[in-house]
Motif scaffolding. Structure first.
Motif, short mmCIF file in Angstrom:
data_model
loop_
_atom_site.label_atom_id
_atom_site.label_comp_id
_atom_site.label_asym_id
_atom_site.label_seq_id
_atom_site.Cartn_x
_atom_site.Cartn_y
_atom_site.Cartn_z
N GLU A 103 0.94 4.09 -3.03
CA GLU A 103 0.77 5.51 -2.76
C GLU A 103 1.92 6.33 -3.34
OE1 GLU A 103 -0.13 7.09 1.08
OE2 GLU A 103 -1.54 5.45 1.49
N GLY A 104 3.12 5.76 -3.25
CA GLY A 104 4.30 6.44 -3.78
C GLY A 104 4.24 6.59 -5.29
N LEU A 105 3.64 5.61 -5.99
CA LEU A 105 3.52 5.67 -7.44
C LEU A 105 2.47 6.67 -7.89
CD1 LEU A 105 3.80 1.86 -8.34
CD2 LEU A 105 5.54 3.62 -8.65
N LYS A 106 1.45 6.90 -7.05
CA LYS A 106 0.37 7.83 -7.39
C LYS A 106 0.86 9.26 -7.39
CE LYS A 106 -3.45 5.11 -5.59
NZ LYS A 106 -4.49 5.03 -4.57
N MET A 107 1.86 9.59 -6.60
CA MET A 107 2.31 10.97 -6.45
C MET A 107 3.14 11.36 -7.59
SD MET A 107 3.35 11.31 -2.58
CE MET A 107 2.20 11.18 -1.29
N SER A 135 0.83 -1.20 0.00
CA SER A 135 0.00 0.00 0.00
C SER A 135 0.87 1.26 0.00
CB SER A 135 -0.97 0.02 1.18
OG SER A 135 -0.28 0.24 2.38
N GLN A 136 1.97 1.24 0.71
CA GLN A 136 2.89 2.39 0.74
C GLN A 136 3.53 2.59 -0.63
OE1 GLN A 136 3.57 4.62 3.30
NE2 GLN A 136 1.77 3.63 4.17
N GLN A 137 3.86 1.48 -1.28
CA GLN A 137 4.49 1.55 -2.60
C GLN A 137 3.48 2.08 -3.61
OE1 GLN A 137 5.90 -2.18 -4.17
NE2 GLN A 137 7.68 -1.16 -5.07
#
Length: 138
Positions: free
Chosen positions: A134-138, A130-132
């Motif tokens: 979120e990082g791709l969405k930014m 989930s953290q990864q």
């Protein structure tokens, strides 16, 4: 400070002051009353073996006792003494208690951890994913 005293010497001291942390004493080098008196400290831990809740119940000003020199600071001239080191039958209070995180009678060891380990791994993998994401969405 030039003194003939050395560590290990036993001297007769007189208490000249009492503080919560120890007793200040005076004594004469080599028990020679014609020379200048020396002063030192008997730390509370060196008064007697065992716990001391109130030093004033044991030591009083004017009291004379035998003490052993345990340290001489040559730089500043401070002398540390001990009465405890002269005790014939010191209290022995070294008790070893094995520490257990659980009741030692249960004999479960890491069994409780191993039951949960797989769940924790899955939980952490989901969190990292989930953290990864979120990082791709930014």
């Amino acid at each position: 400070m030039k003194t003939e005293q050395k560590i290990g010497d036993v001297v007769e001291v007189e208490v000249i002051g009492v503080q919560d942390y120890g007793a200040f004493v005076k004594f004469f080098p080599k028990n020679d009353k014609t020379t200048e008196e020396l002063k030192g400290l008997i730390h509370i831990s060196e008064i007697q073996s065992g716990y001391i809740s109130n030093i004033r119940e044991i030591i009083r000003i004017g009291q004379k006792l035998q003490a052993q020199i345990i340290d001489i600071d040559e730089y500043n001239g401070k002398i540390s003494l001990s009465v405890r080191s002269l005790e014939k039958n010191p209290q022995v209070h070294h008790f070893y208690h094995k520490k257990h995180f659980t009741d030692a009678r249960n004999k479960i060891g890491f069994e409780s951890l191993s039951r949960e380990l797989e769940h924790w791994v899955e939980e952490n993998e989901a969190y990292l994913a989930s953290q990864q994401a979120e990082g791709l969405k930014m």
